[in-house]
Structures are given as C-alpha cells and as structure tokens.
Design an enzyme around this catalytic site. Sequence first.
Site, short mmCIF file in Angstrom:
data_model
loop_
_atom_site.label_atom_id
_atom_site.label_comp_id
_atom_site.label_asym_id
_atom_site.label_seq_id
_atom_site.Cartn_x
_atom_site.Cartn_y
_atom_site.Cartn_z
N LEU A 20 23.47 26.34 75.24
CA LEU A 20 24.13 25.67 74.54
C LEU A 20 24.39 26.08 72.82
CD1 LEU A 20 22.48 22.04 75.76
CD2 LEU A 20 24.71 23.17 76.28
N CYS A 21 25.32 25.33 72.13
CA CYS A 21 25.40 25.55 70.77
C CYS A 21 24.21 25.63 70.03
CB CYS A 21 26.47 24.86 70.42
SG CYS A 21 26.85 24.95 68.51
N PRO A 22 23.91 26.66 69.12
CA PRO A 22 24.82 27.87 68.71
C PRO A 22 24.21 29.20 69.62
CG PRO A 22 22.99 27.49 67.27
CD PRO A 22 22.86 26.39 68.39
#
Length: 74
Positions: free
Chosen positions: A11-13
């Site tokens: 998941l981000c980042p």
Amino acid sequence: MTQDLDAIGLLCPLPVLKLRKRLQTLKAGDRIRLIADDPAAIVDVPHFCNESGHRLIESTDLDGRLVFLVEKRS
C-alpha cells in the site's frame, strides 16, 4: 534493459518507494515495469515520475493490476 518490480499487496507509499530505490541502481535509459494493485498508485506513480524527472511511458490496468512502464532519466 527492462526490469520487473512486483509491488502487489503493498500500500501507499511503498510501491513508489520501491520504485525510487530500484531506479537508483539503474542507468539512464533503463526501464522498470512496476506491477501494483494499490489504487493510489494510479496517482502516485505519475506524480513521482513528474516530480523526479523520470519518464512514464505507459500505464495500464490489467484486471485490477496496475502496470507502469517507467524509464530512468539522468
């Protein structure tokens, strides 16, 4: 030369951070094919390329998997 970078499940980042780290090891003109499934990557990867000067050659959605082809610039 094109390398693959699998960021599925991250998941981000993290997809962009892994992309940045891998690009540091490449020569100008080399390419990375980043594969991610984080919906935020559709915004994050183009933004990263724009800010860092790398070239986003292509982005596609293959059944929920986002594929980005990025070329390292100098």
